[in-house]
Design a protein around this motif. Structure first.
Motif, PDB file in Angstrom:
ATOM      1  N   VAL A 124       0.849  -1.172   0.039  1.00 21.16           N
ATOM      2  CA  VAL A 124      -0.074  -0.013   0.047  1.00 21.16           C
ATOM      3  C   VAL A 124       0.876   1.331  -0.186  1.00 21.16           C
ATOM      4  O   VAL A 124       0.660   2.062  -0.749  1.00 21.16           O
ATOM      5  N   SER A 125       1.846   1.485   1.063  1.00 25.55           N
ATOM      6  CA  SER A 125       2.805   2.416   0.742  1.00 25.55           C
ATOM      7  C   SER A 125       3.377   2.651  -0.359  1.00 25.55           C
ATOM      8  O   SER A 125       3.678   3.754  -1.006  1.00 25.55           O
ATOM      9  N   THR A 126       3.931   1.643  -1.174  1.00 28.48           N
ATOM     10  CA  THR A 126       4.651   1.690  -2.337  1.00 28.48           C
ATOM     11  C   THR A 126       3.668   2.237  -3.506  1.00 28.48           C
ATOM     12  O   THR A 126       4.157   3.317  -4.172  1.00 28.48           O
ATOM     13  N   ARG A 127       2.353   1.773  -3.485  1.00 24.54           N
ATOM     14  CA  ARG A 127       1.486   2.248  -4.756  1.00 24.54           C
ATOM     15  C   ARG A 127       1.037   3.685  -4.402  1.00 24.54           C
ATOM     16  O   ARG A 127       0.856   4.521  -5.192  1.00 24.54           O
ATOM     17  N   MET A 128       0.755   4.044  -3.038  1.00 25.01           N
ATOM     18  CA  MET A 128       0.460   5.569  -2.773  1.00 25.01           C
ATOM     19  C   MET A 128       1.623   6.397  -2.915  1.00 25.01           C
ATOM     20  O   MET A 128       1.260   7.434  -3.335  1.00 25.01           O
ATOM     21  N   ALA A 129       2.974   5.989  -2.521  1.00 25.41           N
ATOM     22  CA  ALA A 129       4.036   6.681  -2.672  1.00 25.41           C
ATOM     23  C   ALA A 129       4.060   7.076  -4.306  1.00 25.41           C
ATOM     24  O   ALA A 129       4.600   8.136  -4.622  1.00 25.41           O
ATOM     25  N   GLU A 130       4.145   5.934  -5.269  1.00 25.23           N
ATOM     26  CA  GLU A 130       4.190   5.983  -6.453  1.00 25.23           C
ATOM     27  C   GLU A 130       3.404   7.053  -7.325  1.00 25.23           C
ATOM     28  O   GLU A 130       3.501   7.863  -7.922  1.00 25.23           O
ATOM     29  N   ALA A 131       2.127   6.993  -6.711  1.00 23.70           N
ATOM     30  CA  ALA A 131       0.959   7.649  -7.158  1.00 23.70           C
ATOM     31  C   ALA A 131       1.361   9.245  -6.817  1.00 23.70           C
ATOM     32  O   ALA A 131       0.882  10.072  -7.703  1.00 23.70           O
ATOM     33  N   THR A 133       4.219  10.530  -6.365  1.00 23.47           N
ATOM     34  CA  THR A 133       5.218  11.402  -7.152  1.00 23.47           C
ATOM     35  C   THR A 133       4.938  11.458  -8.403  1.00 23.47           C
ATOM     36  O   THR A 133       5.293  12.547  -8.885  1.00 23.47           O
ATOM     37  N   LYS A 134       3.970  10.473  -8.961  1.00 25.59           N
ATOM     38  CA  LYS A 134       3.471  11.084 -10.408  1.00 25.59           C
ATOM     39  C   LYS A 134       2.511  12.175 -10.488  1.00 25.59           C
ATOM     40  O   LYS A 134       2.475  12.873 -11.404  1.00 25.59           O
ATOM     41  N   ALA A 135       1.724  12.390  -9.285  1.00 21.84           N
ATOM     42  CA  ALA A 135       0.872  13.479  -9.505  1.00 21.84           C
ATOM     43  C   ALA A 135       1.444  14.868  -8.950  1.00 21.84           C
ATOM     44  O   ALA A 135       0.923  15.747  -8.899  1.00 21.84           O
ATOM     45  N   THR A 136       2.708  14.798  -8.329  1.00 20.38           N
ATOM     46  CA  THR A 136       3.147  15.943  -7.683  1.00 20.38           C
ATOM     47  C   THR A 136       4.805  16.272  -7.877  1.00 20.38           C
ATOM     48  O   THR A 136       5.225  15.266  -8.815  1.00 20.38           O
ATOM     49  N   SER A 139       9.543  13.994  -4.391  1.00 25.37           N
ATOM     50  CA  SER A 139      10.430  12.901  -4.795  1.00 25.37           C
ATOM     51  C   SER A 139       9.811  11.566  -4.229  1.00 25.37           C
ATOM     52  O   SER A 139       8.859  11.662  -3.190  1.00 25.37           O
ATOM     53  N   LEU A 140      10.196  10.514  -4.487  1.00 19.77           N
ATOM     54  CA  LEU A 140       9.630   9.082  -4.131  1.00 19.77           C
ATOM     55  C   LEU A 140      10.115   9.051  -2.643  1.00 19.77           C
ATOM     56  O   LEU A 140       9.082   8.500  -1.897  1.00 19.77           O
ATOM     57  N   ASN A 141      11.364   9.593  -2.102  1.00 20.22           N
ATOM     58  CA  ASN A 141      11.620   9.406  -0.713  1.00 20.22           C
ATOM     59  C   ASN A 141      10.536  10.358   0.140  1.00 20.22           C
ATOM     60  O   ASN A 141      10.079   9.737   0.877  1.00 20.22           O
ATOM     61  N   ASP A 142      10.264  11.575  -0.211  1.00 18.64           N
ATOM     62  CA  ASP A 142       9.322  12.271   0.482  1.00 18.64           C
ATOM     63  C   ASP A 142       8.109  11.676   0.438  1.00 18.64           C
ATOM     64  O   ASP A 142       7.289  11.775   1.316  1.00 18.64           O
ATOM     65  N   ALA A 143       7.628  11.304  -0.736  1.00 18.21           N
ATOM     66  CA  ALA A 143       6.031  10.556  -0.757  1.00 18.21           C
ATOM     67  C   ALA A 143       5.988   9.352   0.076  1.00 18.21           C
ATOM     68  O   ALA A 143       5.126   9.221   0.757  1.00 18.21           O
ATOM     69  N   THR A 144       7.261   8.560   0.012  1.00 21.86           N
ATOM     70  CA  THR A 144       7.122   7.469   1.080  1.00 21.86           C
ATOM     71  C   THR A 144       7.134   7.553   2.342  1.00 21.86           C
ATOM     72  O   THR A 144       6.481   6.998   3.085  1.00 21.86           O
TER      73      THR A 144
END
Length: 184
Positions: A124-131, A133-136, A139-144
């Motif tokens: 869930v965390s990976t999918r949300m972080a990737e989403a 990152t794509k929408a904003t 960075s992937l680190n910050d989203a995670t």
């Protein structure tokens, strides 16, 4: 017509297995054995094995159902909504646990299943972080970090509540989580 009768019977058997399993889990009957489960469900052992390979397989079904339910709930909002409304992620997680409070909470917080729970959390965390990152521009680190903080905060508070260490209602937990994420 014969296929329909068979499908109805299979669905009824599946429900009997799940009901018996949930009752055994909620009454802390450990370890759960196929023989005892089959007896409680009103079926024979062979019938159980037509549906599941093992008790572990049955537990995996519940964990998979929890993952699908949670991901479905999370996908009901756009990433921009989660970012614009602080606490929406926490609200969504809280709604998931309120809807599935007794059994999923029990399964999700048992040490026996911690590996599976980590898999769900990581998925869930990976999918949300990737989403995110794509929408904003995050960075992937910050989203995670954003997703992990929200998820881990609510899970930790719910775990403390279930252990009897917090006397907060789920709604108070949600409010406290939002407060901490906004102010802390």
């Amino acid at each position: 017509m014969a296929q329909q009768k068979q499908d109805i019977r299979a669905a009824r058997t599946e429900q009997a297995i799940r009901t018996a399993f949930e009752e055994m889990i909620m009454h802390h009957e450990q370890p759960i054995r196929v023989t005892a489960l089959a007896k409680k469900a009103g079926i024979n052992r062979k019938t159980f094995y037509l549906h599941y390979d093992t008790i572990e397989d049955l537990v995996n079904t519940y964990v998979d159902d929890a993952r699908v339910d949670l991901l479905d709930r999370l996908s009901q909002h756009a990433v921009k909504d989660y970012l614009a409304e602080r606490g929406l992620l926490i609200n969504t997680l809280t709604a998931f646990f309120l809807a599935n409070q007794e059994f999923y909470s029990y399964i999700l917080f048992q040490d026996d299943h911690s590996g599976r729970i980590r898999q769900i959390r990581d998925d869930v965390s990976t999918r949300m972080a990737e989403a995110i990152t794509k929408a904003t521009d995050y960075s992937l680190n910050d989203a995670t970090i954003i997703v992990s903080f929200s998820a881990n905060t609510i899970l930790s508070l719910l775990r403390l509540r279930l252990a009897g260490k917090l006397s907060l209602t789920p709604e108070q937990i949600r409010e406290k989580s939002v407060e901490l994420s906004v102010s802390g």
